[in-house]
Motif scaffolding. Structure first.
Motif, PDB file in Angstrom:
ATOM      1  N   ASN A 111       0.885  -4.167  -1.484  1.00 47.41           N
ATOM      2  CA  ASN A 111       0.156  -5.360  -1.920  1.00 47.41           C
ATOM      3  C   ASN A 111      -1.099  -5.619  -1.100  1.00 47.41           C
ATOM      4  N   TYR A 112      -1.109  -5.181   0.143  1.00 53.38           N
ATOM      5  CA  TYR A 112      -2.226  -5.593   0.990  1.00 53.38           C
ATOM      6  C   TYR A 112      -2.890  -4.441   1.757  1.00 53.38           C
ATOM      7  N   ARG A 113      -2.517  -3.204   1.419  1.00 50.16           N
ATOM      8  CA  ARG A 113      -3.261  -2.066   1.960  1.00 50.16           C
ATOM      9  C   ARG A 113      -3.641  -1.172   0.782  1.00 50.16           C
ATOM     10  N   THR A 114      -4.707  -0.395   0.952  1.00 47.79           N
ATOM     11  CA  THR A 114      -5.173   0.428  -0.165  1.00 47.79           C
ATOM     12  C   THR A 114      -5.205   1.889   0.235  1.00 47.79           C
ATOM     13  N   ARG A 128       3.424 -13.348   6.682  1.00 52.33           N
ATOM     14  CA  ARG A 128       2.730 -12.126   7.057  1.00 52.33           C
ATOM     15  C   ARG A 128       2.906 -11.011   6.039  1.00 52.33           C
ATOM     16  N   TYR A 129       4.124 -10.879   5.477  1.00 53.17           N
ATOM     17  CA  TYR A 129       4.420  -9.689   4.667  1.00 53.17           C
ATOM     18  C   TYR A 129       4.510  -9.969   3.176  1.00 53.17           C
ATOM     19  N   GLY A 130       4.593 -11.242   2.763  1.00 52.60           N
ATOM     20  CA  GLY A 130       4.788 -11.542   1.348  1.00 52.60           C
ATOM     21  C   GLY A 130       6.232 -11.941   1.076  1.00 52.60           C
TER      22      GLY A 130
END
Lengths: 222, 295
Positions: free
Chosen positions: A111-114, A79-81
Motif C-alpha cells: 500500500n505504501y511502497r512502490t 504506521r502500517y494500515g
C-alpha cells in the motif's frame, strides 16, 4: 469393572482425564478456528510470479527480521494500515506472520511502497534509509527465480487444499508451457516500472530475475 | 490487646510501609485509576491477612467443640452431629443458584473483543485529537508534520526532503525541467483537481522549453510569452486559482492534500496514495512542514 481398574491405575486415569478435558477443548476451539480461518471474500490466491517471490521471501529468510501481522493497536495501524485478519492468511502456505521486528512489518507494504522504491532499496538499503541495518540483496538482480516450482506449488495447493486456482492449472508440462507467457507478462509489468536495464533485458528474453518476483510479492501484500 | 495482636499489627504496618516504599521508589503515578486500585488492594491484603490471622489464632486458643459425637468414626477421628452453620449453608445455596444462572444465562458472551477495544481506543483518540488540533498554530502544525514526515515520507523523500538524489520528488524544490516538460507533453489528471485534466501538448518545441526553464527557475524574471497558456488554468500568480489547479510555485495545502489522497506517477517513479493513513489535520501539518523546508 472398568472404573475399579481405572481407579487403581493412576497413569491410565490421568490419560482418561486428559482425553475428557481435551474433548471439551476440541468442541470449543475447532469450530471457532474453522470459521476464522476461512478466506476473506476479497482474498485472491497469489499469482505464480507472486508465489515465486514468496518462496524467495522464505529462502532469504526475510521472516527473521520482518513480521506480517499488524496487531489491532492504534500505534500499529497508524504506521502500517489496517489490522490483520486471520482470513487474509487463508491461502498462505506457510503463513509468514513472523515474531521478530528488527525491520518494520510488511503485511501491507504494497500500500505504501512502490516498485521503484523496492528496486533502489534492495540494491542498497542505506541509500534509502540512512540508519538501516538491512543487508543489500544485490544477488536478486542477477539470480533467476524458479517460476516453474512456483507453478507446481500452485497446482499442488489447488489439488490438495482446494485453493481456487483456475481450471487451466493442471499437472502437465503443456499446461505449464501455456501458462508461462502469463507469468512473463506479469513480470514485464513490474520490470517496466524498474530502471535496471539488465533486469528489463532478462525479462524481455523470457527470464524472471529474482528481484522481479520479490517485488511482485511485496506489491501483492496489501 | 494481647501480645499477638500487637505483633500482627506490627507485621501489617511493616507490609504497608514496604508497599508504600516500593511504590514511591518506582515513581508510580497514583493518580492513575488502575495504579490506585492496585495500591489500595495491596494495603487491604496486608490488613486483612493480619486481622484474620489474629482472630483465628486467638479463637483456636479458647475454642472447644460442642455437640454429640456421631457413632461412626474413622481411625478414632469422629464428627459431631451439629447443624450446618446457617451462614455457610445460605452462602452455599446462593453460590449454587448464582453459578447456575451465570453458567447458563448470565455469562457475558461477546462482551469483549480485541477489535472492539481497538475501535474504542481509536474513536477516543480521534475525538480528543481533533479537538486539540482544530485551530493549531503554524508552529504546532510544523512540528507535528515533521514527526509524521519522518515516519511516512522520509523512507522515500529522504530525511532532508531532497528526494535521495533523484530517487523521489525533491521536496525542497517544486519541479525539475524534465518533469515540467514531461507534464506539458503528456498532460496530467492524476491529482484530480476540480479544474480537471490538463490536456497533453499545451505547448511544444521552443515554447515548452521556455516555459519549463521559467517554472523550474522558480518563476523569476520576465515570463515568456508562451506562459500565457499556463496562467489561464494555474492563475495569473501561478498559485493554482485558489485550489482549482496545482500550485506551480510551491507545495500549498491543496497540492499536498491531493497528492496524499491520489498518489502520483511521474518520470521519477510512483508514489502510492496515503488516503487511509493520513487524516485531514495531518495533511495540513505535512503541508506546513514541507513548506518550511522549501528553499
Amino acid at each position: 469393572m472398568f472404573f475399579h481398574w481405572l481407579e487403581k491405575n493412576p497413569f491410565y486415569f490421568a490419560l482418561m482425564i486428559s482425553v475428557v478435558i481435551s474433548f471439551a477443548g476440541l468442541l470449543e476451539i475447532v469450530p471457532n478456528f474453522a470459521q476464522a480461518a476461512r478466506p476473506l471474500s476479497t482474498e485472491k490466491p497469489k499469482t505464480v510470479l507472486e508465489l515465486a517471490g514468496k518462496n524467495l521471501y522464505v529462502k532469504d529468510n526475510c521472516i527473521a527480521c520482518h513480521s506480517q501481522m499488524i496487531r489491532p493497536f492504534k500505534s500499529e495501524t497508524d504506521r502500517y494500515g489496517k489490522y490483520s485478519l486471520s482470513g487474509e492468511y487463508a491461502y498462505d502456505r506457510p503463513f509468514l506472520w513472523g515474531s521478530k521486528r528488527t525491520g518494520p512489518d510488511l503485511h501491507r507494504v504494497g500500500n505504501y511502497r512502490t516498485t521503484d522504491w523496492h528496486e533502489n532499496h534492495m540494491r542498497d538499503p542505506k541509500a534509502m534509509v540512512p540508519g538501516s541495518i538491512m543487508p543489500a540483496y544485490k544477488h536478486m538482480f542477477t539470480n533467476v527465480a524458479d517460476i516453474e516450482s512456483a507453478y507446481a506449488e500452485a497446482v499442488t495447493v489447488k489439488n490438495a487444499f482446494f485453493t481456487p486456482y483456475g481450471p487451466e492449472f493442471k499437472r502437465t508440462r503443456a499446461a505449464w508451457e501455456a501458462h508461462r507467457p502469463k507469468v512473463i507478462a506479469d513480470a514485464k509489468k513490474i520490470a517496466d516500472d524498474m530502471k535496471d536495464e539488465d533486469v528489463k533485458k532478462a525479462v524481455a528474453n523470457g527470464e524472471v530475475p529474482e528481484i522481479v518476483a520479490m517485488i511482485a510479492y511485496l506489491n501483492s501484500l496489501k | 490487646m494481647n501480645a499477638l495482636t500487637i505483633k500482627a499489627l506490627g507485621f501489617a504496618a511493616i507490609l504497608i510501609i514496604a508497599t508504600i516504599y516500593v511504590v514511591m521508589s518506582m515513581d508510580i503515578d497514583l493518580t492513575d485509576r488502575v495504579n490506585a486500585i492496585t495500591m489500595g488492594g495491596a494495603i487491604a491484603i496486608a490488613v486483612i491477612t493480619a486481622g484474620v490471622s489474629v482472630k483465628y489464632i486467638n479463637q483456636m486458643k479458647t475454642d472447644t467443640a460442642t455437640g454429640d459425637l456421631m457413632d461412626d468414626n474413622w481411625d478414632g477421628i469422629g464428627e459431631r452431629t451439629n447443624e450446618l452453620p446457617s451462614g455457610w449453608a445460605y452462602t452455599f445455596l446462593a453460590v449454587f443458584f448464582w453459578s447456575m444462572w451465570y453458567g447458563l444465562i448470565g455469562y457475558p458472551v461477546d462482551q469483549y473483543s480485541q477489535i472492539g477495544e481497538y475501535n474504542e481506543e481509536v474513536l477516543e483518540h480521534k475525538a480528543t485529537y481533533e479537538k486539540k488540533y482544530e485551530n493549531a498554530s503554524p508552529e504546532v502544525l510544523t512540528s507535528m508534520g515533521k514527526s509524521l514526515y519522518f515516519v511516512q515520507c522520509a523512507p522515500c523523500h529522504g530525511n532532508t526532503g531532497d528526494g535521495l538524489s533523484g530517487k523521489a520528488q525533491d521536496l525542497t524544490k517544486r519541479m525539475s525541467k524534465a518533469q515540467i516538460l514531461d507534464v506539458i507533453k503528456n498532460g496530467s489528471n492524476q491529482l484530480k483537481y476540480p479544474m480537471g485534466m490538463m490536456p497533453p501538448g499545451m505547448a511544444s518545441g521552443q515554447d515548452a522549453e521556455d516555459i519549463a526553464t521559467y517554472i523550474a527557475g522558480g518563476l523569476k524574471g520576465e515570463a515568456p510569452a508562451s506562459y500565457a497558456a499556463c496562467t489561464s488554468c494555474h492563475g495569473a500568480d501561478s498559485k493554482g486559482n485558489a485550489g482549482m489547479s496545482p500550485d506551480l510555485t510551491g507545495y500549498d495545502n491543496t497540492l499536498v492534500s491531493h497528492t496524499l489522497q491520489n498518489g502520483k506517477k511521474g518520470i521519477i517513479g510512483a508514489m502510492p496514495s496515503f488516503k487511509t493513513m493520513i487524516t485531514p489535520i495531518q495533511e495540513k501539518a505535512l503541508a506546513a512542514y514541507i513548506q518550511s523546508i522549501a528553499q
